[in-house]
Design a protein around this motif. Structure first.
Motif: not given
Length: 379
Positions: A348-349, A338, A323, A341-342, A327, A320, A345-346, A316
């Motif tokens: 990271a979950t 973009t 990310q 980054k998406s 950014s 992070s 984000d996926e 994690q």
């Protein structure tokens, strides 16, 4: 009569001389007037040039000096930041050179741990088999009531061991084998009174079969694909362009508006003055952008290593940090990141640990049966 005729030519000669003198004086006066006008025009032009020079020095030159000082100051800061980033890059490159060796050592350690675990499990399984055989030999000498109580207590003990293997050792497969062994003890009794306990055990087995124990491997494969895609991407910055505002004037405009528009167009082509309400930010260099890309690749490599070792905290933290770097680059440049980054984000979950149930359903049921049997025996 003849005397009069002789006097007339004599009188005409002075008149012609006076007219010639007047003409010469008129021409001289015109010449003096033209010379005075030329000097006045030259003086006006000199005054206009002096006024334009004062205006240029007062507004344009001072503005350019202040802008140049700001740019030099920010260039110095950018140079310091670039040197700091280059030092970090050197450190990261050194770490990256040491990383394969560390990964191989950790993989060797993991392989050694797995071999030891397999050896211990094989030894434990052999001990359990010997214990089962010895218990079965003792069980042959027991009566029916003692056999029933023993099988129920053994099933309860096996379910407790399955719970420990599931929640403490994180081994769902071994817990599933223990539940199957506990269900075999209850099935051997062939008693409808224990049907609820067998149903609870089967429900737990269904839940354990649905658990995915290789989620970390899938996450590591996704990170490897993402690293390959990012390494093939070219982060190119677009060059800044200069835009001039149009000074279109209608055809029926007054002459002074057309003259003002022409002068403004000429002035924009020579000198352009801009006022900004925020500090001037220099454009990012290609070296800084490439360095940011290498840092993102390094963080993805650390996240992949954490995924293989099932270290959720390190995973994690690495995702992070990646990310944050994405950014930062996206906000300070015109790069379109973009999609990357998406995907981050996926990722990271994702969780590296399996989604375990809160509790095994069969454990409280078998505890009640065991307490009932021990209470009946004590009475």
């Amino acid at each position: 009569m003849s005397n009069d005729l002789k006097q007339e030519p004599e009188n005409e000669q002075p008149n012609d001389a006076s007219e010639q003198t007047d003409a010469d004086e008129a021409i001289a006066e015109k010449s003096r007037t033209k010379g005075t006008f030329a000097w006045v025009l030259v003086l006006i032009l000199l005054l206009l040039i002096a006024a334009a020079g004062w205006v240029g020095y007062r507004y344009v030159y001072q503005e350019l000096l202040s802008t140049n000082q700001q740019l030099e100051h920010q260039a110095g800061q950018q140079q310091k930041q670039l040197e700091h980033v280059q030092n970090e890059l050197q450190q990261l490159s050194q770490q990256q050179q040491k990383l394969p060796q560390q990964v191989s050592q950790q993989l060797d350690q993991v392989a050694d741990n797995l071999r030891r675990n397999v050896s211990d499990q094989a030894q434990e399984l052999g001990d359990l088999q010997r214990s089962v055989r010895s218990v079965q030999a003792e069980f042959a000498a027991l009566d029916v009531s003692q056999a029933t109580a023993w099988r129920v207590l053994e099933a309860r003990h096996l379910v407790e061991q399955a719970s420990n293997k599931l929640y403490i050792d994180q081994q769902p497969k071994l817990a599933l084998q223990l539940l199957e062994l506990a269900d075999s003890h209850l099935a051997a009794l062939n008693n409808p009174a224990y049907q609820a306990a067998r149903q609870a055990i089967n429900d737990d087995k269904v839940v354990l079969r649905s658990l995915t124990t290789d989620a970390h491997v899938q996450v590591a494969m996704e990170l490897s694909s993402l690293r390959t895609q990012l390494a093939e991407q070219q982060w190119q910055l677009s060059a800044p362009t200069r835009t001039l505002t149009g000074n279109a004037v209608s055809a029926d405009a007054p002459w002074y508006e057309r003259l003002q528009a022409s002068a403004k167009t000429l002035f924009d082509q020579l000198i352009r003055v801009q006022h900004r309400e925020k500090p001037i930010e220099p454009q990012l260099s290609m070296a800084f952008v490439e360095l940011s890309k290498q840092r993102v690749l390094l963080q993805l490599q650390l996240a992949q290593q954490a995924a293989l070792s099932q270290s959720d905290a390190l995973y994690q933290a690495s995702v992070s940090e990646a990310q944050r770097l994405i950014s930062e680059v996206q906000t300070q440049s015109d790069l379109d990141l973009t999609a990357l980054k998406s995907e981050l984000d996926e990722l990271a979950t994702q969780s590296l640990e399996p989604d375990l149930p809160a509790q095994l359903r069969s454990l409280p049921v078998l505890n009640r049966l065991a307490r009932a049997l021990t209470a009946g025996v004590s009475q």
